[in-house]
Design an enzyme around this catalytic site. Structure first.
Site: not given
Ligand code: ADP
Length: 500
Positions: A186, A260, A295, A397
């Site tokens: 995804k 990660e 990161c 962060e």
């Molecule tokens: P960032 O703050 O760098 O956007 P996130 O951890 O929010 O990092 O997002 C990283 C990835 O995880 C993205 O592809 C986002 O769509 C996905 N994501 C965010 N929330 C969820 C969730 N509850 N379950 C699965 N994937 C998620």
């Protein structure tokens, strides 16, 4: 801080980009779409499918269907296909670099081109590792043959963020496929276009269903993927907060997970290192030219008290010489923040720093409200000098160009403050004294410590976090073996009586 001119072409109609399921380019089952913006210009670039549970089901079913044949393909033959992908990606580096710069806001010269180049290199590195999926023999005596096999896990579910989207996607696809797994990846909703371009290149060489790339929001699309019962391994890169959600989903079904996650990495400068090359290294380690959306950003600068002011003077001079502006302009050093939400978050941290009495603004501050920089999400590189390691700006962060400088007197104190964090991803130590450098490197609780350099990761080096910065390693042969294979032991009795 100088500003590059915005060379703004007339806005064209956003293109529509489909996602890849079972070798076909498709829309979401619901027909819903999301818009991807250019954050440097605040203009829409493309629409993408807003995938959901039904699309996840289709993608996982395709990966399941492709698994038996792919896992039985001889590993070096799988590797050869990855090498052909590497070559095809190399031929499209410029197109990829533009796509990355346009959707992420990362400057094309300082960041996006390097990401496109390293992505091809990642496929080349893992393409050569097919022959290394070796097992062991266990010496149980002359009458027993006991050996292990490295077998793939099955369908991998991978979720990636937007900050280095294509590179991070390649770090899931290449090792997972080399090891014989199939994959549903995804992409991040803010930066899926480069990943879809990479998927297009992969698809030219791979059987349908081996790689599926879906697009959509975190909870709507990432959630069903993390919870899907046929996913045999979860590999996630992103925030620590969402990492916990992924780990809980993995725990429900007892599937292995690699994470990660975030960081708040220390950069420790010893008193003998008040020099220009160290300042350049600290700027590189802070990832100012990636708007510090990394990161591994060395965002806590521990300066020995004897060089505190003079080092900050040099840092000011050198950072101010960097050009902030349109990510697609070759003259730009620093591009824009990814989206409005992150931009506001960074501004809120800066505002808190400006209001805090014992924090001194060294340079930077809030972005201008007018002029060329107001046309995109541009944050100013900012440094606060403060005496403490325990305020919010030194602990959380920020994922933006806000650096906190903290003085230290003796090495033990510097290391204690460096380790006083729930993160442990990267660290940087700067000194001519090899003893000090290595003592610090050994004492720091981080997965990756660099002495006298502030570079990015290279293929072959095992990269990953201590503490809440993650579980598992990427970028390396060991990372591939640990993250994308499972060991099977076969034990054979060699003394079965012969049949008459
Ligand atoms: P960032 O703050 O760098 O956007 P996130 O951890 O929010 O990092 O997002 C990283 C990835 O995880 C993205 O592809 C986002 O769509 C996905 N994501 C965010 N929330 C969820 C969730 N509850 N379950 C699965 N994937 C998620």
């Amino acid at each position: 801080m100088s500003v590059t001119e915005q060379t703004r072409p007339a806005a064209s109609k956003p293109r529509h980009q489909q996602m890849l399921i079972d070798g076909a380019w498709v829309d979401a089952a619901s027909g819903a779409t999301l818009t991807v913006d250019n954050p440097g210009r605040r203009t829409p670039v493309a629409t993408i499918p807003r995938g959901g549970a039904e699309d996840v089901n289709r993608a996982v079913a395709a990966a399941q269907k492709a698994f038996p044949a792919w896992s039985r393909t001889p590993p070096r033959q799988r590797g050869r296909l990855l090498l052909r992908i590497a070559e095809a990606l190399e031929a499209r580096i410029e197109e990829m670099a533009r796509t990355i710069a346009e959707e992420t806001g990362n400057a094309i010269r300082t960041q996006a081109r390097g990401e496109a180049t390293l992505t091809a290199d990642i496929f080349r590195y893992f393409g050569g590792l097919g022959g290394e999926l070796k097992g062991e023999t266990i010496p149980l005596g002359e009458n027993v043959l006991s050996y292990t096999r490295r077998e793939p896990l099955g369908v991998v579910g991978a979720i990636i963020p937007w900050n280095a989207p294509v590179l991070l996607g390649a770090l899931k696809i290449a090792p997972a496929l080399c090891a014989g797994n199939t994959l549903v990846l995804k992409a991040a909703e803010d930066a899926p276009l480069g990943v879809l371009l990479m998927a297009q290149v992969c698809q030219e060489f791979l059987p349908p269903g081996v790689v599926n790339v879906i697009t959509g929001l975190g909870t709507e699309c990432g959630g069903p993927l993390a919870q899907h019962p046929a996913i045999m391994k979860l590999s996630f890169t992103g925030s620590t907060e969402v990492g916990k959600v992924i780990m809980r989903a993995a725990a429900e079904r007892i599937v292995p997970v690699s994470l990660e996650l975030g960081g708040k990495s220390p950069s420790i400068v010893y008193p003998d290192a008040d020099e220009d090359w160290v300042v350049d290294g600290v700027i590189a380690a802070m990832r100012f030219t990636r708007q510090s959306q990394s990161c591994t950003a060395g965002s806590r600068l521990f300066l020995h008290q004897d060089i505190f002011d003079s080092f900050l003077d040099k840092l000011t001079r050198k950072t101010q010489a960097l050009k902030l502006g349109d990510p697609l302009d070759e003259a730009t050093d620093i591009g824009s923040i990814i989206n409005e939400k992150q931009f506001r978050k960074v501004c809120n941290y800066v505002e808190e720093g400006l209001h805090r009495k014992d924090a001194r603004l060294v340079f930077g501050g809030l972005p201008p409200k007018e002029g060329p920089l107001a046309q995109g999400y541009f944050a100013m590189p900012t440094v606060f000098a403060d005496t403490s390691n325990d305020w919010r700006l030194a602990r959380e962060e920020i994922f933006g160009p806000v650096l906190v400088a903290i003085p230290w007197k003796n090495e033990d104190d510097a290391i204690r403050m460096a380790n006083d964090s729930h993160y442990g991803l990267a660290a940087y130590v700067w000194t001519h004294e090899i003893g000090s450098g290595l003592r610090a490197a050994h004492a720091i609780e981080s997965g990756w410590v660099q002495v006298n350099q502030g570079l990015g990761q290279q293929p072959g080096h095992s990269y990953g976090g201590y503490k809440q910065s993650g579980i598992g390693r990427e970028f390396s042969l060991e990372g591939m073996l640990d993250s994308f294979t499972q060991r099977k032991n076969v034990t054979v009795n060699l003394t079965v009586p012969s049949r008459a």
